[in-house]
Design an enzyme around this catalytic site. Sequence first.
Site, PDB file in Angstrom:
ATOM      1  N   HIS A 107       0.860  -1.190   0.000  1.00 16.33           N
ATOM      2  CA  HIS A 107       0.000   0.000   0.000  1.00 16.33           C
ATOM      3  C   HIS A 107       0.896   1.240   0.000  1.00 16.33           C
ATOM      4  O   HIS A 107       1.732   1.409   0.897  1.00 16.33           O
ATOM      5  CB  HIS A 107      -0.942   0.000   1.204  1.00 16.33           C
ATOM      6  CG  HIS A 107      -1.997  -1.053   1.115  1.00 16.33           C
ATOM      7  ND1 HIS A 107      -2.445  -1.765   2.218  1.00 16.33           N
ATOM      8  CD2 HIS A 107      -2.707  -1.515   0.062  1.00 16.33           C
ATOM      9  CE1 HIS A 107      -3.384  -2.623   1.828  1.00 16.33           C
ATOM     10  NE2 HIS A 107      -3.553  -2.495   0.529  1.00 16.33           N
ATOM     11  N   GLU A 110       1.906   3.757   3.050  1.00 18.91           N
ATOM     12  CA  GLU A 110       2.412   3.191   4.299  1.00 18.91           C
ATOM     13  C   GLU A 110       3.944   3.232   4.308  1.00 18.91           C
ATOM     14  O   GLU A 110       4.618   2.208   4.286  1.00 18.91           O
ATOM     15  CB  GLU A 110       1.841   1.780   4.482  1.00 18.91           C
ATOM     16  CG  GLU A 110       0.315   1.807   4.575  1.00 18.91           C
ATOM     17  CD  GLU A 110      -0.345   0.439   4.474  1.00 18.91           C
ATOM     18  OE1 GLU A 110       0.372  -0.594   4.495  1.00 18.91           O
ATOM     19  OE2 GLU A 110      -1.591   0.382   4.368  1.00 18.91           O
ATOM     20  N   ARG A 165      -3.226   4.988  -1.960  1.00 15.42           N
ATOM     21  CA  ARG A 165      -3.097   3.623  -1.434  1.00 15.42           C
ATOM     22  C   ARG A 165      -2.803   2.587  -2.514  1.00 15.42           C
ATOM     23  O   ARG A 165      -1.993   1.675  -2.325  1.00 15.42           O
ATOM     24  CB  ARG A 165      -4.406   3.254  -0.727  1.00 15.42           C
ATOM     25  CG  ARG A 165      -4.579   1.782  -0.340  1.00 15.42           C
ATOM     26  CD  ARG A 165      -5.981   1.577   0.233  1.00 15.42           C
ATOM     27  NE  ARG A 165      -6.349   0.182   0.430  1.00 15.42           N
ATOM     28  CZ  ARG A 165      -6.220  -0.475   1.582  1.00 15.42           C
ATOM     29  NH1 ARG A 165      -5.688   0.123   2.618  1.00 15.42           N
ATOM     30  NH2 ARG A 165      -6.611  -1.736   1.694  1.00 15.42           N
ATOM     31  N   HIS A 235       2.966  -3.803   6.747  1.00 15.16           N
ATOM     32  CA  HIS A 235       1.997  -2.744   6.470  1.00 15.16           C
ATOM     33  C   HIS A 235       1.994  -1.733   7.620  1.00 15.16           C
ATOM     34  O   HIS A 235       2.707  -1.882   8.598  1.00 15.16           O
ATOM     35  CB  HIS A 235       0.579  -3.322   6.360  1.00 15.16           C
ATOM     36  CG  HIS A 235       0.361  -4.269   5.242  1.00 15.16           C
ATOM     37  ND1 HIS A 235      -0.672  -4.118   4.341  1.00 15.16           N
ATOM     38  CD2 HIS A 235       1.012  -5.402   4.863  1.00 15.16           C
ATOM     39  CE1 HIS A 235      -0.646  -5.122   3.462  1.00 15.16           C
ATOM     40  NE2 HIS A 235       0.369  -5.914   3.767  1.00 15.16           N
ATOM     41  N   GLU A 309       1.038  -4.965  10.967  1.00 15.97           N
ATOM     42  CA  GLU A 309       0.570  -3.582  10.857  1.00 15.97           C
ATOM     43  C   GLU A 309       1.391  -2.772  11.860  1.00 15.97           C
ATOM     44  O   GLU A 309       1.187  -2.882  13.072  1.00 15.97           O
ATOM     45  CB  GLU A 309      -0.928  -3.473  11.174  1.00 15.97           C
ATOM     46  CG  GLU A 309      -1.841  -4.202  10.193  1.00 15.97           C
ATOM     47  CD  GLU A 309      -2.044  -3.451   8.883  1.00 15.97           C
ATOM     48  OE1 GLU A 309      -1.502  -2.330   8.748  1.00 15.97           O
ATOM     49  OE2 GLU A 309      -2.742  -3.986   8.002  1.00 15.97           O
TER      50      GLU A 309
END
Length: 373
Positions: A107, A110, A165, A235, A309
């Site tokens: 993405h 990020e 994104r 991510h 994440e």
Amino acid sequence: MKPLLGTLYLLGMLVPWGLGDARSQAQHKQEAMDKTPWRNLETYPYNRYHPMGEIYQWMSQISEKYTEVVTQHFLGMTYETRPMYYLKISLPSNNHKKIIWMDCGIHAREWIAPAFCQWFVKEILQNYKDNSKIRRFLTKLDFYVLPVFNIDGYIYTWTTDRLWRKSRSSHDNGKCFGTDLNRNFNASWCSIGASKNCQDLTFCGTGPVSEPETKAVASFIEKKKEDIVCFLTMHSYGQLILLPYGYTKNKASNHEELIQVGQKAATALKAKHGTNYKVGSSVDILYATSGSSRDWARDIGIPFSYTFELRDNGTYGFVLPEAQIQATCEESMAAVLSVLGDVYEKYWYSNSAGKRTSATIVLSLFVSFVHLL
């Protein structure tokens, strides 16, 4: 994760939408592109975000400096015909080795993810000679690292829209652009948590693996899947360690093991700077998704598959300040090394321990038999 509403992060500043004239914004962009903060690897700042040109240059210099263990390999071309490269970190060996895969930046917005991939490579290369744990890993494992998966989108976040994104493929005769590459894998494609509307953030593409970027990664992983024991995709944000699945409440066959390894990694991460991470399947602790690379990797038989994440929990979200890069990377490195340690233990230490135990039993039985004579 939802974007930060009402703001545009532009080259280090939070600027409210509509404020600041276009000329000054363009000037800031150009200044950022013109900066050359480093000349060689010794001065490369790992606590900074880097535009794609610098990451390309870094990859070349890394592979030139550490020729004994690093090679740079072509993976494929992006939609906008930019080359995708991965780094292979491998100690020379006559033994057949297993593979750890890591990708970052699927993405575009990020930015902390590509920063971590570079940090990971740096830590392995700077320490493998003196750190017995890392050197032990490298005797059995090769690391394959893709620092930026979504190159076109990443460049677009530097030049045009910081919160972009998706990829940059054209759809509906140029009316909308980009596919969410993490909804494009062939894992219950577009069944839940994804959209067939090309204007949406979670647009799943025109079909499974329809995008050149996902096709390049998927075909490579498919060829190597018998040897890949761990698939890590980095991510942000949310401070989560996610395991399969996102598209179903059904659990992976080794779900409990994945939870245990993930929780141990979260504990190692917290020990570094006190940061709390939650561990669980996406559908349980985040939201339902289909077409993710993590779920696809587990579906094709890769035993350990995780999405990290990274920081934070929403204070800065996708625009995590550079001041937090080092701490984020340090704690994430501890977590990844924890996962690698468990993978290593499972496939090598336990096997050798088992062999030693068996040999010991046979020897003791033989000694007992001799004493009976």
